[in-house]
Design an enzyme around this catalytic site. Structure first.
Site, mmCIF file in Angstrom:
data_model
loop_
_atom_site.group_PDB
_atom_site.id
_atom_site.type_symbol
_atom_site.label_atom_id
_atom_site.label_comp_id
_atom_site.label_asym_id
_atom_site.label_seq_id
_atom_site.Cartn_x
_atom_site.Cartn_y
_atom_site.Cartn_z
ATOM 1 C CE LYS A 77 -29.915 85.211 -50.345
ATOM 2 N NZ LYS A 77 -28.918 85.810 -51.245
ATOM 3 C CB THR B 226 -22.933 78.458 -48.580
ATOM 4 O OG1 THR B 226 -22.025 79.521 -48.266
ATOM 5 C CG2 THR B 226 -22.292 77.129 -48.234
ATOM 6 N NE ARG C 147 -27.161 89.102 -56.045
ATOM 7 C CZ ARG C 147 -27.306 89.780 -54.914
ATOM 8 N NH1 ARG C 147 -27.561 91.082 -54.946
ATOM 9 N NH2 ARG C 147 -27.201 89.192 -53.749
ATOM 10 C CE LYS D 30 -24.163 90.042 -48.506
ATOM 11 N NZ LYS D 30 -23.322 89.210 -49.394
ATOM 12 C CB ALA E 206 -31.551 92.294 -53.035
ATOM 13 C CG PHE F 184 -30.080 91.510 -48.793
ATOM 14 C CD1 PHE F 184 -29.073 91.185 -47.903
ATOM 15 C CD2 PHE F 184 -29.903 92.638 -49.589
ATOM 16 C CE1 PHE F 184 -27.923 91.955 -47.777
ATOM 17 C CE2 PHE F 184 -28.759 93.421 -49.470
ATOM 18 C CZ PHE F 184 -27.771 93.080 -48.565
ATOM 19 C CG PHE G 81 -24.526 76.642 -38.104
ATOM 20 C CD1 PHE G 81 -23.427 77.477 -37.943
ATOM 21 C CD2 PHE G 81 -25.468 76.971 -39.073
ATOM 22 C CE1 PHE G 81 -23.264 78.614 -38.721
ATOM 23 C CE2 PHE G 81 -25.308 78.106 -39.860
ATOM 24 C CZ PHE G 81 -24.206 78.933 -39.679
ATOM 25 C CD1 TRP H 156 -19.402 77.153 -45.001
ATOM 26 C CD2 TRP H 156 -18.504 75.564 -43.707
ATOM 27 N NE1 TRP H 156 -18.227 77.659 -44.474
ATOM 28 C CE2 TRP H 156 -17.657 76.704 -43.688
ATOM 29 C CE3 TRP H 156 -18.126 74.440 -42.973
ATOM 30 C CZ2 TRP H 156 -16.468 76.746 -42.941
ATOM 31 C CZ3 TRP H 156 -16.937 74.480 -42.233
ATOM 32 C CH2 TRP H 156 -16.130 75.630 -42.228
#
Length: 556
Positions: A71, A73, A94, A105, A273, A301, A381, A409
């Protein structure tokens, strides 16, 4: 293949004054933290606050899985793509918590060629905002215990102390502790607790406060305990508010950094979150709206947590009006929701995709309930197939939302241009009729039931006896008009992390309810969600080190 930290460390960063200049910020309106970080001054806000707002785009996602969604990224890549297309864009994110950085994480700087930098600074101490919040939280705890020790003029019932100490680290051993052991001079013996800093009410207050005066007022309203008569005792009652405000006077100023492609990024505040409201500060978002034509922000999230709280808490409290939502998914995550093992996610599996896409479907429906146009994007991907992508594209278009592939990415802003064009087209052609999910005058139980049924898809709500008593007490104190902040696991739409996809015929279990009077919402704990996480069997900290030249390795 280079790691995220290698890419970040090889970046040629611009001096932060030059990044600021592209956003129309003068050097004297900055407070520098070295060459690549700065805080935005009150003088800047006073200069721009009457300017018209730009467009506000929220980036959210499906429920997170071990397959990864990306998210942040996407948020960074979309901002870079907007800049490449000649738009005056700004990102509002954030700040990362140290707990996940050293846990499982990882950090929150984005990934690949869509990152904010300096990555190491951001993921570690940054500008010290979290340390200031931790200090203010624990100062209040110390003043509370000292008051009890020094005669207890407020008649605080030590069995009804509700204020908890905090630490910005995952440490399960601190969840439930006993303080005051030793001699009589070492304090009153009582049970105490720790939460992670990002779950502290002070974090929420900092992120919702309009200015320093509002911050002070909100801090003063914090309920720390109840007296023997059952009446609330506040930070104002303890005369703690001024000192706490002093600790936070710099932390309330938004932080400016940059992306790998020098797009300005405001990174400020960081409530979780799953256990808090999951949005960056109102001050940073408002500043970005004044300084840019398009502000791209994110909520934590999945959309069942982050987006719901962004809409029903942040937008309600700050009067924000989102213009579009980007909903992030991956082929891999959807197949995982369809029952495919993590090791097999690289193989084409349309049947599993059809089973797992119901998770995406529910999130689309939820966002549409708020009246905001939706653009679904797939974080691409190399193992994704054309057949899988096309299936998801057709599915989204049938649901009435736009669709775009994102390769940010791998390619940075260039890889986000398809998404950026879809967002720009949506902003131009589709009107946002944003509204919150529920009205202020509903009872707390009705608000909880509305979110549980409408957003999670629950059959009903079951309350523990203690939670029922707490709700009655909160209503008696006059807080029924506040919105609710649901603390729920992030992995499932339900309160059971193992129920993937789009679960049905389940109830939401409420075990605890308490009021965050300063933040202005009521926190509702569901299932087994924890406000102090623990470390995994193999923490990320095990792989982090510093080379002889001072270069940090192992952060991700």
């Amino acid at each position: 293949m280079k790691t995220d930290i290698q890419i970040a460390q090889e970046a040629q960063m611009a001096h932060i004054r030059d990044v600021a200049k592209t956003a129309g910020i003068e050097e004297e309106e900055l407070e520098f933290y070295g060459k690549y970080k700065a805080k935005l001054s009150e003088e800047l806000w006073n200069r721009v606050k009457e300017e018209p707002d730009g467009k506000l785009v929220l980036v959210t996602a499906i429920n997170p899985t071990p397959a990864g969604e990306g998210k942040t990224t996407i948020t960074v890549g979309l901002g870079q793509a907007m800049t490449k297309l000649g738009k005056k864009a700004m990102i509002a994110l954030r700040e990362p918590s140290l707990g996940p950085c050293f846990g499982i994480k990882g950090g929150a700087a984005g990934g690949g060629y869509s990152q904010v930098v300096p990555m190491e600074d951001l993921n570690l101490h940054f500008t010290g905002d979290f340390h200031a919040i931790t200090s203010a939280n624990n100062l209040l705890a110390a003043l509370l215990d000292n008051h009890i020790q020094q005669g207890n003029a407020l008649q605080i019932d030590s069995r009804q102390v509700v204020w908890k100490r905090c630490l910005d680290m995952n440490d399960r051993n601190l969840r439930n502790i006993v303080v005051g052991l030793g001699s009589k001079m070492d304090g009153m013996v009582r049970e105490d607790h720790f939460v992670i800093t990002v779950a502290s009410e002070i974090m929420a207050i900092l992120c919702l406060a309009e200015d320093l005066n509002d911050l002070r007022t909100r801090l003063g309203k914090i309920i720390v305990a109840y007296n023997f008569a059952g009446e609330p005792v506040t930070a104002d009652d303890l005369k703690a508010t001024g000192a706490m405000t002093a600790l936070l006077k710099d932390a309330i100023m938004p932080n400016l950094i940059q992306t790998l492609e020098h797009t300005p990024a405001l990174v400020h505040g960081g409530p979780f979150a799953n256990i808090a409201h999951g949005c960056n500060s109102v001050r940073a978002t408002r500043m970005a709206l004044k300084l840019s034509d398009i502000t791209i922000t994110e909520a934590g999230f999945g959309a069942d947590l982050g987006a719901e709280k962004f809409f029903d808490i942040k937008c309600r409290k700050a009067g924000l009006h989102p213009d579009a939502v980007v909903l992030v998914a991956t082929v891999r995550a959807l197949k995982y929701n369809g029952g495919v093992a993590k090791a097999d996610l690289g193989e084409e599996n349309l049947e599993a995709l059809k089973k797992g896409i119901v998770n995406l479907e529910k999130h689309i429906e939820n966002i549409q309930k708020y009246g905001v146009p939706v653009v679904v994007t797939l974080n691409s991907f190399v193992t994704d197939t054309e057949a899988e992508n096309e299936y998801i594209r057709r599915f989204c278009e049938e649901k009435g939302c736009e669709f775009a592939l994102a390769r940010v990415w791998e390619k940075g802003g260039e890889g986000g241009e398809e998404l950026a064009l879809k967002v720009l087209d949506t902003l131009e052609k589709k009107e946002s009729n944003f509204h919150t999910l529920y009205e202020d005058d509903l009872s707390l139980e009705e608000k909880i039931e509305t979110i549980s049924k409408e957003i999670y898809g629950a059959r009903g709500v079951i309350y523990e006896p203690a939670a029922k008593k707490q709700l009655a007490k909160i209503a008696e104190l006059g807080f029924s008009n506040l919105p609710v902040c649901m603390a729920k696991n992030q992995y499932s739409l339900s309160d059971d992390a193992k129920k993937l996809g789009r679960p049905t015929d389940f109830d939401i279990h409420i075990r605890e309810v308490y009021v965050s009077a300063g933040a202005g919402f009521v926190v509702v704990l569901t299932g087994a969600v924890m406000t102090m996480p623990g470390l995994p069997k193999v923490p990320a900290a095990n792989g982090i080190d510093v080379a002889e030249d001072g270069t940090i390795t192992g952060l991700f």
